[in-house]
Design a protein around this motif. Structure first.
Motif, PDB file in Angstrom:
ATOM      1  N   UNK A 299       0.845  -1.189   0.000  1.00 43.00           N
ATOM      2  CA  UNK A 299       0.000   0.000   0.000  1.00 43.00           C
ATOM      3  C   UNK A 299       0.880   1.239   0.000  1.00 43.00           C
ATOM      4  N   UNK A 300       0.530   2.188  -0.869  1.00 47.55           N
ATOM      5  CA  UNK A 300       1.265   3.435  -1.023  1.00 47.55           C
ATOM      6  C   UNK A 300       0.264   4.578  -1.065  1.00 47.55           C
ATOM      7  N   UNK A 301       0.775   5.794  -0.969  1.00 46.57           N
ATOM      8  CA  UNK A 301      -0.065   6.969  -1.175  1.00 46.57           C
ATOM      9  C   UNK A 301       0.478   7.784  -2.336  1.00 46.57           C
ATOM     10  N   UNK A 302      -0.412   8.224  -3.215  1.00 53.63           N
ATOM     11  CA  UNK A 302      -0.068   9.228  -4.198  1.00 53.63           C
ATOM     12  C   UNK A 302      -0.430  10.572  -3.601  1.00 53.63           C
ATOM     13  N   UNK A 303       0.553  11.461  -3.466  1.00 52.91           N
ATOM     14  CA  UNK A 303       0.328  12.737  -2.782  1.00 52.91           C
ATOM     15  C   UNK A 303       0.706  13.891  -3.711  1.00 52.91           C
ATOM     16  N   UNK A 304      -0.233  14.799  -3.923  1.00 55.08           N
ATOM     17  CA  UNK A 304       0.000  15.983  -4.755  1.00 55.08           C
ATOM     18  C   UNK A 304      -0.077  17.220  -3.881  1.00 55.08           C
ATOM     19  N   UNK A 305       1.008  17.995  -3.873  1.00 51.68           N
ATOM     20  CA  UNK A 305       1.057  19.232  -3.112  1.00 51.68           C
ATOM     21  C   UNK A 305       0.432  20.356  -3.936  1.00 51.68           C
ATOM     22  N   UNK A 306      -0.671  20.922  -3.489  1.00 50.01           N
ATOM     23  CA  UNK A 306      -1.390  21.936  -4.254  1.00 50.01           C
ATOM     24  C   UNK A 306      -0.627  23.259  -4.326  1.00 50.01           C
ATOM     25  N   UNK A 307       0.328  23.457  -3.424  1.00 46.32           N
ATOM     26  CA  UNK A 307       1.072  24.714  -3.381  1.00 46.32           C
ATOM     27  C   UNK A 307       2.266  24.726  -4.330  1.00 46.32           C
TER      28      UNK A 307
END
Length: 392
Positions: A299-307
């Motif tokens: 299990x992994x997370x895809x993380x997008x920083x909006x800043x």
């Protein structure tokens, strides 16, 4: 050919295709596309500035023995935990880990449920709601779960529901039920009457319902939906459906699956292992977009920083801040928190400071000391621990 006849033929030809995803807007100008660079080395979840703080709650008590925990909701100072696969019960705790109440009404009686599948809080009427699929029931309790206020009848066998200002969002879980309207997502009004429907159920996935993850999420009163087999994030607003976000995983993107793949267990396992097979959860926060996914059994997370517009796939490494313990099994998100569960026996290993292979206390003396100060004793066979990671 007569022009009117030609246009009529064209309308009839394209009509079935237009009805599959009714009223969904796919305007590129309204959709944010996010690409993950699969060539980059995976980062740790603790190295991207996502987590601000952590709190851990011991759920052990004499009143109940918790089986699985499949879903969690935190509302104000109350925590709701659903075990829909083992004990078929709901446990309600406060933030100190004290049991407030438990709901365990499995059965065929008028005030009982046959199949727990979801729960949600409706702040508008201060109610705690439970969804039972097979018997099409919606149970409305007070927030402490002690008073059953009403039992409503759902129009269909929904597996998941959420209350919106103008009505309800409801999900079928790949059970078409009505062959003339085999849709997965339904909009209901305040009286639980159907208003609209979206996403025709693919026949090759008919009846294949996964209890993992959640199809709905909420951010600042915006309601999102994820489908079982694509990387789009859909926004439901004013009874309209919009493709809000699209995630691109390049070579890890799942190719088209046909019926032969589905019935071939070996091929299906290969697809699940080689590609990003599906999203289990999506959550928007003040600063991030987060998706939970599975790749090569991890299990992994895809993380997008909006800043800063950076996208990373991150590993769920052990927490080494205030305490030291494994990250835990993710059971839910909200716009401020990631919730995980860790077995009591696992926490006890860290609390002891060592096992036959590791000396945790030698490497993390302060963290282990904090853990021991937080919990004076830990029962190895007790109920699990709930970990709440506060997000930046």
């Amino acid at each position: 050919m007569n022009k009117n006849i030609f246009y009529l033929i064209m309308i009839v030809f394209f009509l079935p295709y237009g009805c599959k995803n009714k009223s969904i807007k796919n305007d590129p100008e309204e959709t944010t596309s996010i690409k993950f660079d699969i060539q980059r080395e995976l980062k740790s979840i603790h190295d991207i500035g996502l987590i601000k703080d952590v709190e851990i709650i011991n759920l052990d008590c004499e009143e109940v023995i918790i089986g699985n925990i499949d879903e969690v909701i935190k509302f104000d100072t109350i925590i709701y935990l659903m075990d829909k696969t083992q004990n078929m019960s709901i446990y309600i705790f406060n933030l100190d880990g004290d049991l407030i109440h438990s709901i365990s009404n499995y059965g065929n009686g008028p005030r009982e449920y046959i199949q727990l599948t979801d729960m949600f809080v409706d702040p508008a009427d201060s109610s705690f709601n439970i969804v039972s699929r097979v018997d099409k029931k919606l149970f409305k309790y007070d927030l402490r779960g002690e008073e059953l206020r009403a039992i409503e009848k759902n129009p269909k066998s929904f597996t998941s529901m959420r209350k919106m200002d103008e009505g309800y969002l409801a999900y079928m879980g790949n059970y078409s039920e009505d062959r003339t309207k085999p849709y997965n997502l339904w909009l209901l009004n305040e009286n639980l009457k159907t208003v609209d429907h979206y996403f025709e159920i693919d026949k090759i996935w008919e009846g294949q319902y996964s209890t993992d993850g959640a199809v709905f999420s909420v951010y600042r009163n915006m309601y999102y939906y994820i489908t079982p087999r694509n990387y789009n994030i859909y926004l439901v607003e004013n009874n309209k459906m919009t493709t809000k976000y699209n995630f691109n995983f390049g070579k890890l993107s799942l190719p088209k699956i046909n019926e032969t793949d589905v019935v071939n267990e070996k091929r299906l396992f290969e697809l699940k292992n080689e590609y990003i097979y599906r999203f289990y959860n999506f959550q928007e926060t003040e600063n991030y977009l987060i998706v939970k996914l599975l790749h090569k059994g991890q299990y992994l997370l895809g993380v997008y920083n909006k800043n800063n517009k950076q996208a990373n796939i991150v590993t769920l490494d052990p927490y080494e801040g205030k305490y030291f313990f494994s990250f835990g099994n993710i059971i839910g998100f909200d716009e401020k928190t990631i919730y995980t569960i860790i077995d009591a026996a696992e926490i006890k290993r860290f609390w002891d400071g060592k096992d036959q292979y590791n000396n945790f206390e030698e490497k993390y003396p302060l963290q282990i000391d904090h853990l021991r100060k937080r919990f004076k004793t830990i029962r190895e066979d007790g109920n699990p621990f709930l970990v709440m990671y506060t997000l930046n």
